[in-house]
Design an enzyme around this catalytic site. Structure first.
Site, PDB file in Angstrom:
ATOM      1  N   ARG A 266       9.247  -8.656 -26.381  1.00  0.00           N
ATOM      2  CA  ARG A 266      10.021  -7.833 -27.269  1.00  0.00           C
ATOM      3  C   ARG A 266      10.590  -8.850 -28.491  1.00  0.00           C
ATOM      4  NH1 ARG A 266      11.252  -2.362 -28.834  1.00  0.00           N
ATOM      5  NH2 ARG A 266      13.499  -2.153 -29.630  1.00  0.00           N
TER       6      ARG A 266
ATOM      7  N   ILE B 141      11.860  -1.050 -35.600  1.00  0.00           N
ATOM      8  CA  ILE B 141      11.091  -1.416 -34.420  1.00  0.00           C
ATOM      9  C   ILE B 141      11.795  -0.320 -33.572  1.00  0.00           C
ATOM     10  CG2 ILE B 141      12.520  -3.082 -33.451  1.00  0.00           C
ATOM     11  CD1 ILE B 141      10.523  -4.240 -31.656  1.00  0.00           C
ATOM     12  N   SER B 142      10.890   0.616 -33.023  1.00  0.00           N
ATOM     13  CA  SER B 142      11.440   1.745 -32.003  1.00  0.00           C
ATOM     14  C   SER B 142      12.225   1.279 -30.930  1.00  0.00           C
ATOM     15  CB  SER B 142      10.225   2.679 -31.758  1.00  0.00           C
ATOM     16  OG  SER B 142       9.449   3.157 -32.956  1.00  0.00           O
ATOM     17  N   GLN B 143      12.954   2.260 -30.327  1.00  0.00           N
ATOM     18  CA  GLN B 143      13.758   1.999 -29.172  1.00  0.00           C
ATOM     19  C   GLN B 143      12.649   1.918 -28.144  1.00  0.00           C
ATOM     20  OE1 GLN B 143      15.865   5.674 -28.326  1.00  0.00           O
ATOM     21  NE2 GLN B 143      16.695   4.688 -26.383  1.00  0.00           N
ATOM     22  N   PRO B 144      13.084   1.092 -26.929  1.00  0.00           N
ATOM     23  CA  PRO B 144      12.065   0.648 -25.765  1.00  0.00           C
ATOM     24  C   PRO B 144      11.903   2.014 -25.057  1.00  0.00           C
ATOM     25  CG  PRO B 144      13.673  -1.003 -26.055  1.00  0.00           C
ATOM     26  CD  PRO B 144      14.362  -0.028 -27.125  1.00  0.00           C
TER      27      PRO B 144
END
Ligand code: SAH
Length: 245
Positions: free
Chosen positions: A68, A94-97
């Site tokens: 990431r 970038i989206s949350q994991p």
């Protein structure tokens, strides 16, 4: 005897060297392991919404494999594995994991699948999918983000991802039908062209709602006869789906 004792006393030293070598090879390994723990904890907390206590182990393996930190800007690198969205420039994130894990998991993908992503952004979600399926097609409406993500994915060896600059509302007809579709920006409705490009038996995950009101993550399932059902999963917050539609 002396020789044997010396041999034994070397063992902890060698083990220490080996551990150091692993850490030096991937300085983010520990942070990534912590990220996986947080995803597991969030799954338990949200089990009531998504009807699952844990993600498919293959999805967790994919989350453990994708670097990431390569998908964020250098100033965000120390936060790369925090369980939160991060800015990637051009007003996008970038989206949350945890959200990436849920979206990937609920698509129920198989190794031979062809998947469409709308909203390439950093390319992170595309990379996670690329660990699990045969082909990923991803569309991004902001040209510099599309170019950066394409170059990044190529550099990291994700040669089963194709990125295109364009408006993903209309899908990617040349490559349909798709076994799964994931939309990573919030739309006011499920785009009909995407439903049309979903294979019978396919699944789509999409956040629907407005920029200011609550958005819901939807699971859209097209059964083998082509009839479509929609299920509300989770309240979420995504950047808006833009474009001319
Ligand atoms: N999946 C991304 C998340 C990106 S945020 C990642 O893993 O990093 C959503 C992205 O959708 C933004 O980059 C935004 O520019 C893009 N987007 C918004 N509307 C779009 C549209 N109509 N077509 C394609 N991309 C769009």
């Amino acid at each position: 005897m002396r020789g044997a004792r010396r041999g034994l006393s070397l063992l902890p030293l060698l083990a220490g060297v080996a551990a150091f070598a692993v850490a030096a090879d991937d300085p983010y390994q520990r942070q990534r392991a912590r990220m996986l723990e947080e995803i597991r904890a969030d799954y338990v907390d949200t089990a009531i919404h998504i009807d699952k206590e844990a993600a498919d182990p293959r999805v967790m393996d994919a989350m453990a494999s994708v670097p990431r930190h390569e998908f964020v800007t250098p100033d965000m690198r120390r936060l790369a594995y925090a369980n939160r969205p991060l800015p990637i420039g051009h007003g996008q994130t970038i989206s949350q994991p945890y959200i990436v894990a849920v979206m990937t998991d609920l698509l129920n993908v198989r190794p031979g699948d062809r998947v469409l992503e709308v909203g390439t952004g950093s390319g992170y979600q595309a990379a996670v999918l690329a660990e699990l399926v045969a082909e990923v097609y991803s569309i991004e409406i902001i040209e510099p983000l599309a170019a950066q993500a394409a170059a990044r994915l190529q550099r990291l060896g994700y040669d089963n991802v194709v990125v295109r600059h364009g408006d993903g509302y209309y899908g990617w007809e040349e490559h349909d039908p798709f076994d799964a579709i994931v939309v990573t920006a919030a739309a006011s409705h499920v785009p009909p062209p995407l439903i049309a490009q979903l294979r019978n038996g396919g699944r789509m995950i999409i956040p629907v709602g407005t920029r200011f009101l609550v958005q819901e993550l939807l699971l859209v399932v097209k059964d083998e006869t082509g009839s479509v059902t929609t299920k509300q999963l989770l309240p979420v917050r995504f950047v808006p789906l833009t474009g001319g539609h």
